[in-house]
Design an enzyme around this catalytic site. Structure first.
Site, mmCIF file in Angstrom:
data_model
loop_
_atom_site.group_PDB
_atom_site.id
_atom_site.type_symbol
_atom_site.label_atom_id
_atom_site.label_comp_id
_atom_site.label_asym_id
_atom_site.label_seq_id
_atom_site.Cartn_x
_atom_site.Cartn_y
_atom_site.Cartn_z
ATOM 1 C CD GLU A 58 -2.663 -1.398 -0.027
ATOM 2 O OE1 GLU A 58 -2.870 -0.439 -0.782
ATOM 3 O OE2 GLU A 58 -3.038 -2.545 -0.284
ATOM 4 N N GLY A 59 1.985 1.202 -0.664
ATOM 5 C CA GLY A 59 2.918 2.323 -0.705
ATOM 6 C C GLY A 59 3.927 2.161 0.405
#
Length: 597
Positions: free
Chosen positions: A440-441
């Site tokens: 998610e980053g």
């Protein structure tokens, strides 16, 4: 074998005493969600997590998922546990009643998510990805798409997955190659390969709804040419029954360091039928609605593991006999003292505890603002809450997962060699938690988002949502000259000044040279996060100091003050080193010759 007990006492403290959770019932649509209703919901969630999900944590890790003839099987017990989860209504807890949801406040849902992550992180990903897909689709999908797909997703009969990453692109989604060709009936043919797809294929639900990033034939190059499409595993008939299999298949499952009971898949789309979500070439806006929800959820994964690891470490430290206390035997009737008497063991346990309880408070602060953003009748109040959530989302994702990983490693260290072997379950927490800092980053990307987007946005408007209340609190408490609270307010004030000065430095240096902001980003996010925890710990200490002995028969408030004191004296001083690193600038790293690496 590890055990888990939901920290309901602390959750109630954070929700109702720190965050004034009783105010939730004053928001439109939340009138029925009083403490009398919320408490039993939290208790039932705890029971499910403790008795159903946690017993599958180790067995699921050992068995993992299997792929055979395109079919992914989850570990033994997972389908039955998911059925109980779904039948209990837990898939619908925070969803809109218009689609069959229960509409609970996000502040309550966040605590439930923490429990699920503590009990079984792999399991949490299946309903978690559905929740993220629900957010994106409910915000950007057409009425037809929402009516067709959301009720079944809310019910938990169908699940969701997000398909972004490709072999040649992860963070830089502008490089993606998946194609979407328009059809005469308004649908699209989606072709391409996606990797690292959590819950991409499994046997828990009848259908899986993929949200897929792809390019239209006339798409501009780069990130501005990306569109978002809904692609079901099985096509859906007009009567909502399932039709034929769509052109999507699992090509492989990844063999991973941790979360082995979560199916991480390679998904191949071969002219799969899909429908546009939102506007053409505006897919990133719609996908970020899902990703921001997922980033907050991933932060809860870090917190959940930190809490579980802390509980396991405390239980072991009370029982393990090794050596004598440095000040003399504390248990002379035993052959040795339990290791909880030793200063270094206490250092590790209190670090875990202070991080877990502080992060729970920070997550609750964000969750309450999500509720205000959605429900407050005043548009200005909604906007302020939205700004606050936007500001702290990268902080929560990165800080909670960094500290969760640190806490998991400390928990393993408390057990020594017994932590390194599988018997006690502590090494699994280390392996499971590690991915939360990556997906998610990555946390480095979260730090860049904070300094590159959130700090300069609208001349610092987002920053004011944090800086103003903290500054006002420090000023008010300093003027009151409360001697008991001074040991907390004073170090908070010093850390806050460092944060203000570092913010100005990052802004100035970043204007001259963007690499200066990039070099400071990770240290700045940690400085910001630790200062936020200091503010919350001061407020928690203030609440607890006001309690009398009669209010504290189990010593909860006394322990809260003692944990706050440890945080201020032993953990917050990290901000001095972080400040020094930020002020030193990035020359030492950027001037290093590439060939010398």
């Amino acid at each position: 074998m590890a055990s888990y007990k939901a920290p309901l006492r602390d959750m109630r403290f954070v929700l109702f005493e720190l965050m004034d959770g009783d105010e939730l019932a004053s928001l439109p649509g939340y009138e029925e969600f009083t403490r009398d209703l919320i408490d039993p919901i939290l208790e039932e969630a705890a029971k499910l997590c403790e008795e159903v999900l946690h017993p599958l944590n180790r067995t699921g890790d050992e068995e993992g998922c299997t792929l055979e003839n395109g079919v992914v099987r989850t570990p033994k017990g997972f389908p039955e546990a998911y059925r109980l989860f779904r039948e209990g209504g837990w898939t619908s807890i925070a969803c809109d009643p218009a689609y069959g949801g229960q509409g609970l406040p996000k502040a309550v849902d966040t605590l439930i998510v923490e429990m699920i992550c503590s009990a079984n992180l792999s399991f949490s990903l299946y309903p978690g990805l559905t929740a993220g897909a629900y957010v994106s689709l409910s915000n950007y999908g057409s009425d037809e798409l929402k009516q067709t797909y959301l009720p079944k997703m809310v019910e938990g009969v169908w699940s969701g997955a997000m398909c972004l990453t490709e072999p040649q692109c992860g963070t830089d989604l502008g490089l993606l190659r998946t194609r979407a060709i328009p059809e005469a009936d308004g649908s699209y043919k989606i072709t391409g390969a996606k990797i690292f797809i959590s819950a991409g294929e499994h046997d828990l639900t009848e259908n899986i709804i993929y949200l897929v990033l792809a390019r239209l034939p006339d798409a501009p190059k780069g990130i501005k040419g990306i569109s978002l499409f809904l692609v079901p595993k099985y096509l859906v008939k007009d009567d909502s029954s399932l039709g034929p299999r769509n052109g999507v298949a699992c090509g492989a499952i990844e063999h991973k360091m941790g979360i082995k009971a979560s199916a991480t898949c390679v998904m191949n789309f071969d002219e799969a039928k899909g429908w546009l979500v939102g506007e053409p070439h505006k897919g990133m806006r719609a996908m970020f609605a899902m990703m921001n929800a997922e980033r907050l959820a991933v932060g809860m994964q870090g917190l959940g593991v930190a809490e579980a690891s802390y509980q396991g470490a405390v239980a072991y430290a009370r029982e393990r006999l090794q050596g004598r206390s440095l000040s003399g035997a504390k248990h002379p009737d035993k052959p040795a003292d339990p290791i909880i008497v030793h200063p270094d063991v206490r250092r590790m346990l209190l670090t875990q505890r202070a991080y877990a309880e502080g992060c729970r408070a920070l997550a609750a602060w964000a969750a309450k603002n999500l509720d205000l953003q959605q429900r407050h009748p005043d548009p200005e109040a909604r906007k302020e809450a939205e700004d606050f959530v936007a500001l702290v989302t990268p902080v929560i994702k990165a800080l909670l997962t960094d500290l969760g990983s640190e806490a998991a490693n400390l928990g393993m260290q408390v057990l020594g060699g017994h932590g390194y072997i599988r018997e006690h379950g502590m090494e699994q927490y280390v392996r499971d938690c590690r991915i939360a800092q990556i997906y998610e980053g990555t946390n480095g990307v979260q730090a860049l988002d904070l300094v590159g987007r959130k700090l300069p946005a609208d001349a610092g408007r987002l920053l004011r949502r944090f800086f103003h209340p903290v500054s006002a609190y420090i000023e008010a408490k300093t003027q009151q000259n409360d001697k008991a609270l001074a040991e907390f307010v004073q170090p908070l004030g010093k850390a806050f000044v460092r944060l203000q000065q570092a913010t100005a430095q990052v802004a100035r240096a970043g204007l001259r040279n963007p690499e200066e902001a990039g070099a400071a980003a990770t240290d700045y996010l940690r400085l910001f996060g630790l200062t936020a925890l200091a503010y919350l710990w001061t407020r928690m200490a203030e609440i607890s100091l006001a309690k009398t002995e009669a209010d504290d028969p189990d010593g909860f408030y006394a322990a809260k003050v003692a944990t706050a004191r440890f945080y201020m004296q032993r953990l917050l001083p990290q901000t001095s080193a972080l400040f020094s690193a930020i002020m030193a600038g990035g020359a030492s790293m950027m001037a290093f010759e590439e060939a010398a690496f």
